[in-house]
Design a protein around this motif. Structure first.
Motif, mmCIF file in Angstrom:
data_model
loop_
_atom_site.group_PDB
_atom_site.id
_atom_site.type_symbol
_atom_site.label_atom_id
_atom_site.label_comp_id
_atom_site.label_asym_id
_atom_site.label_seq_id
_atom_site.Cartn_x
_atom_site.Cartn_y
_atom_site.Cartn_z
ATOM 1 N N LEU A 48 -13.665 6.036 -11.903
ATOM 2 C CA LEU A 48 -12.065 5.404 -11.128
ATOM 3 C C LEU A 48 -12.242 4.017 -11.074
ATOM 4 O O LEU A 48 -13.072 3.281 -10.802
ATOM 5 N N PRO A 49 -10.887 3.332 -11.079
ATOM 6 C CA PRO A 49 -10.772 1.974 -11.023
ATOM 7 C C PRO A 49 -10.988 1.618 -9.687
ATOM 8 O O PRO A 49 -11.286 2.241 -8.645
ATOM 9 N N THR A 50 -11.331 0.353 -9.451
ATOM 10 C CA THR A 50 -11.260 -0.612 -8.399
ATOM 11 C C THR A 50 -10.084 -0.163 -7.354
ATOM 12 O O THR A 50 -9.078 -0.317 -7.731
ATOM 13 N N ALA A 51 -10.420 0.278 -5.873
ATOM 14 C CA ALA A 51 -9.506 0.596 -5.141
ATOM 15 C C ALA A 51 -8.659 -0.467 -4.636
ATOM 16 O O ALA A 51 -8.875 -1.823 -4.553
ATOM 17 N N GLN A 52 -7.203 -0.238 -4.667
ATOM 18 C CA GLN A 52 -6.352 -1.253 -4.036
ATOM 19 C C GLN A 52 -6.690 -1.900 -2.702
ATOM 20 O O GLN A 52 -6.206 -2.821 -2.383
ATOM 21 N N ASN A 53 -7.482 -1.045 -1.970
ATOM 22 C CA ASN A 53 -7.844 -1.380 -0.582
ATOM 23 C C ASN A 53 -8.781 -2.822 -0.724
ATOM 24 O O ASN A 53 -8.665 -3.437 0.368
ATOM 25 N N ILE A 54 -9.366 -2.827 -1.652
ATOM 26 C CA ILE A 54 -10.179 -4.155 -1.815
ATOM 27 C C ILE A 54 -9.252 -5.405 -1.921
ATOM 28 O O ILE A 54 -9.729 -6.449 -1.325
ATOM 29 N N PHE A 55 -8.170 -5.335 -2.511
ATOM 30 C CA PHE A 55 -7.159 -6.468 -2.437
ATOM 31 C C PHE A 55 -6.493 -6.728 -0.817
ATOM 32 O O PHE A 55 -6.455 -7.777 -0.649
ATOM 33 N N VAL A 56 -6.586 -5.465 -0.373
ATOM 34 C CA VAL A 56 -5.836 -5.719 1.059
ATOM 35 C C VAL A 56 -7.046 -6.411 1.768
ATOM 36 O O VAL A 56 -6.580 -7.542 2.676
ATOM 37 N N HIS A 57 -8.435 -5.971 1.654
ATOM 38 C CA HIS A 57 -9.349 -6.878 2.302
ATOM 39 C C HIS A 57 -9.370 -8.109 1.858
ATOM 40 O O HIS A 57 -9.576 -9.036 2.979
ATOM 41 N N ALA A 58 -9.555 -8.630 0.708
ATOM 42 C CA ALA A 58 -9.343 -9.868 0.394
ATOM 43 C C ALA A 58 -8.125 -10.719 0.659
ATOM 44 O O ALA A 58 -8.542 -12.011 0.987
ATOM 45 N N THR A 59 -7.102 -10.063 0.991
ATOM 46 C CA THR A 59 -6.184 -10.642 1.252
ATOM 47 C C THR A 59 -6.120 -11.008 2.846
ATOM 48 O O THR A 59 -5.739 -12.128 3.505
ATOM 49 N N ARG A 60 -6.547 -10.015 3.562
ATOM 50 C CA ARG A 60 -6.729 -10.168 5.036
ATOM 51 C C ARG A 60 -7.677 -11.258 5.519
ATOM 52 O O ARG A 60 -7.396 -12.102 6.308
ATOM 53 N N TYR A 61 -8.798 -11.500 4.598
ATOM 54 C CA TYR A 61 -9.762 -12.286 5.075
ATOM 55 C C TYR A 61 -9.606 -13.496 4.106
ATOM 56 O O TYR A 61 -10.485 -14.575 4.427
ATOM 57 N N ASP A 62 -8.644 -13.738 3.202
ATOM 58 C CA ASP A 62 -8.363 -14.884 2.466
ATOM 59 C C ASP A 62 -9.806 -14.999 1.854
ATOM 60 O O ASP A 62 -10.351 -16.345 1.473
#
Length: 307
Positions: A263-277
């Motif tokens: 399965l591909p990388t989860a979109q949640n990782i983008f949320v975490h990256a955005t949340r913590y910049d």
């Protein structure tokens, strides 16, 4: 293969809607941040309560879990060692490691497991490993990195329990283990709020694709190639090798392990990256590359290992 096509097509359409409304000027880049924060602090915790509550926690204690753990550990470790050359901060290395190994077990894994593997519960070991172990540890390091210091042992152990995503997961775990059910007056709004998590994340992702830095902007090409290769090639190969050769898993169980690892990388990782910049563009672009690449990859896996 219908489940694979349907799952990826649904995600692609919602992302495209996010990009479209950004292109038309209906929303700006600030809206992406708002959606990401609402998803992180409100919608996703609610979704985790209901998702984990319905999962069979006993499935975690299986041989498949061992193969899944090794499949995650190997690419994540390779990235962490290689990231030294790009002088990434601790938080950026965490995001890169997650991009290399944290799969989309929720909004993609569950429907694909249901349609392709015939049982949505087969994704439970991967889902719960990520929610109960990987995510809390990663968030503890990210919290400490944002604070500008090294994570302390106490923070790694206690800090995650103050994070809304971990709290939502633990509430769901208690419900799953005890068999308790939330009163309808509580369950209904929790499910309603949780229902906005996945579309919220996907819309935010689409906005970022349209208004954020261009593809690969500010990210070394070698680093993006590494995270994408680790996710699409190394993780499923390692999971297959451990499951088949070391543990003797075969048939439908082997197919489930490899499909979940593909399965591909989860979109949640983008949320975490955005949340913590931290490493936002790397997370965004790895998700894009692996989501596109996972379609033919899973098709090949099913053809080779399927009945």
């Amino acid at each position: 293969m219908e489940g694979v096509v349907l799952g990826f097509a649904t995600i692609a359409v919602v992302i495209a809607v996010g990009a479209l409304v950004a292109h038309l000027g209906i929303v700006d880049l600030a809206a992406q941040g708002v959606l990401a924060r609402v998803s992180f602090f409100v919608a996703t915790p609610a979704l985790l309560v209901t998702t984990v509550a319905r999962a069979d926690v006993h499935d975690v204690l299986s041989r498949s879990l061992v193969a899944t753990v090794v499949g995650v550990a190997v690419p994540a470790t390779i990235y962490l060692l290689a990231a030294r050359r790009w002088r990434r901060t601790a938080g950026e290395r965490v995001v890169g490691a997650l991009a290399s190994s944290y799969v989309n077990a929720g909004n993609l894994g569950i429907p694909i497991a249901a349609y392709v593997l015939g049982d949505a519960a087969l994704v439970a070991p991967t889902l719960l490993l990520q929610l109960l172990v990987l995510q809390p540890l990663a968030l503890a390091v990210l919290d400490a990195d944002v604070a500008g210091r090294r994570p302390r042992a106490r923070e790694v152990l206690v800090g995650p329990f103050t994070n809304p995503l971990t709290v939502g997961t633990l509430v769901g775990l208690v419900l799953s283990l005890t068999g308790w059910r939330l009163p309808e007056v509580v369950a209904a709004p929790v499910e309603l709020i949780g229902a906005m998590a996945v579309p919220g994340v996907l819309l935010a992702y689409g906005i970022s694709l349209r208004l954020g830095p261009g593809f690969g902007g500010g990210v070394p090409r070698g680093e993006l190639a590494l995270t994408s290769t680790l996710k699409l090639a190394v993780q499923p190969l390692v999971a297959w090798a451990v499951a088949h050769h070391a543990l003797g898993i075969s048939g439908a169980a082997l197919l489930a392990v490899v499909v979940c690892s593909s399965l591909p990388t989860a979109q949640n990782i983008f949320v975490h990256a955005t949340r913590y910049d931290r490493a936002t563009t790397l997370a965004r672009d790895t998700i894009l590359v692996t989501t596109i690449g996972a379609v033919p990859l899973i098709a090949v896996v099913v053809l080779l290992l399927g009945p």
